[in-house]
Design a protein around this motif. Structure first.
Motif, short mmCIF file in Angstrom:
data_model
loop_
_atom_site.label_atom_id
_atom_site.label_comp_id
_atom_site.label_asym_id
_atom_site.label_seq_id
_atom_site.Cartn_x
_atom_site.Cartn_y
_atom_site.Cartn_z
N ASP A 83 0.76 -1.32 -0.12
CA ASP A 83 0.04 0.20 -0.21
C ASP A 83 0.80 1.16 -0.19
N VAL A 84 2.10 1.18 0.66
CA VAL A 84 2.74 2.26 0.88
C VAL A 84 4.16 2.18 1.10
N LYS A 132 -0.73 2.79 -3.26
CA LYS A 132 -1.33 4.14 -3.13
C LYS A 132 -0.58 5.23 -2.78
N ALA A 133 0.65 5.07 -2.00
CA ALA A 133 1.14 6.23 -1.56
C ALA A 133 2.80 5.92 -1.20
N PHE A 182 2.89 9.98 -9.89
CA PHE A 182 2.52 10.36 -8.51
C PHE A 182 2.27 11.71 -8.46
N GLN A 224 0.59 15.06 -2.31
CA GLN A 224 -0.59 14.99 -1.60
C GLN A 224 -0.38 16.12 -0.31
N ARG A 272 4.32 13.39 0.84
CA ARG A 272 3.51 12.13 0.65
C ARG A 272 3.17 12.41 -0.69
N ASP A 292 0.82 10.38 -3.72
CA ASP A 292 -0.04 9.57 -4.10
C ASP A 292 -0.03 9.23 -5.59
N ARG A 293 -0.36 7.82 -6.00
CA ARG A 293 -0.67 7.34 -7.28
C ARG A 293 -1.85 8.07 -7.54
#
Length: 240
Positions: A111-112, A138-139, A188, A191, A236, A238-239
């Protein structure tokens, strides 16, 4: 000629490096880093995490305690701190050994992806950022030394920094736009952006007063200076 392997994690996992945080001020710095990290991940429930170059153990144990399944990717066995070994042996954190620019994991398998203390000493920043984005569903969280800070004077201040931190190393100072462009090229978008300190970390170590450092940072935070000119930055991406 190809760039040398990314092995800055060997230094950050060393006992000498750990001693830089073995004080009240040092522990406050790590608490600040951890607090920002937890805040940036607060919207994700127990994400799976790949900590690239995270053998220093500054983040992986805390994430594992919150319920995340954490895997540390280290460039070699020397890049794993002795303090992290017990948690690995107990199964609290998984360990992978492999090249950091070509992680031995499947695309979008975590996920990360987190990577701290690495970009500032990278031999090939574009290739490393590409390697960080590929496994992330995700990130991606990274830290870096931004030029929008006292780091603009890094070369002039390095001698003074060396007197305070005898085992300090030269580091890359990067523009926010340069980092964001590299992440955009890999799908990406930024965020969030969280500078950790307005005043140089070497100054805080020289003051050697947790309460004074917190007061100084609280003031600059309250008037917006840290948000504008603080470093290192935790960001951060994010995709999209």
């Amino acid at each position: 000629m190809s760039a040398p392997p990314e092995d800055a994690d060997v230094e950050t996992a060393s006992l000498g490096y750990a001693k830089r945080f073995d004080s009240a001020v040092g522990r406050w710095m790590l608490e600040t880093q951890l607090g920002l990290t937890m805040d940036l991940l607060s919207d994700l429930v127990s994400p799976t995490v790949l900590d690239v170059g995270g053998g220093h153990g500054q983040i992986a144990p805390a994430l594992a305690v919150t319920g995340s399944a954490v895997t540390v990717l280290a460039s070699n066995n020397e890049a794993v701190a002795v303090t992290l070994r017990p948690m690995i042996d107990a199964g609290g954190v998984a360990l992978l050994i492999g090249p950091l620019r070509t992680p031995p994991v499947e695309p979008k398998s975590f996920d990360v992806v987190v990577s701290y203390r690495l970009l500032a000493h990278a031999h090939d920043v574009p290739a490393l950022i590409k390697a960080l984005t590929e496994p992330a569903r995700k990130a991606v969280l990274v830290d870096y030394a931004t030029s929008r800070s006292f780091n603009a004077l890094a070369e002039l201040l390095f001698a003074a920094k060396k007197k305070v931190e005898s085992n300090t190393r030269p580091f890359l100072v990067m523009k926010d736009g340069e980092i964001e462009k590299l992440f955009r090229a890999n799908g990406f978008k930024r965020q969030a952006r969280r500078p950790q300190f307005f005043w140089p970390m070497a100054l805080h170590r020289a003051l050697n007063s947790r309460s004074l450092s917190r007061s100084l940072e609280n003031v600059t935070g309250a008037v917006g200076l840290r948000a504008l000119f603080g470093s290192p930055v935790i960001a951060r991406f994010d995709r999209v």
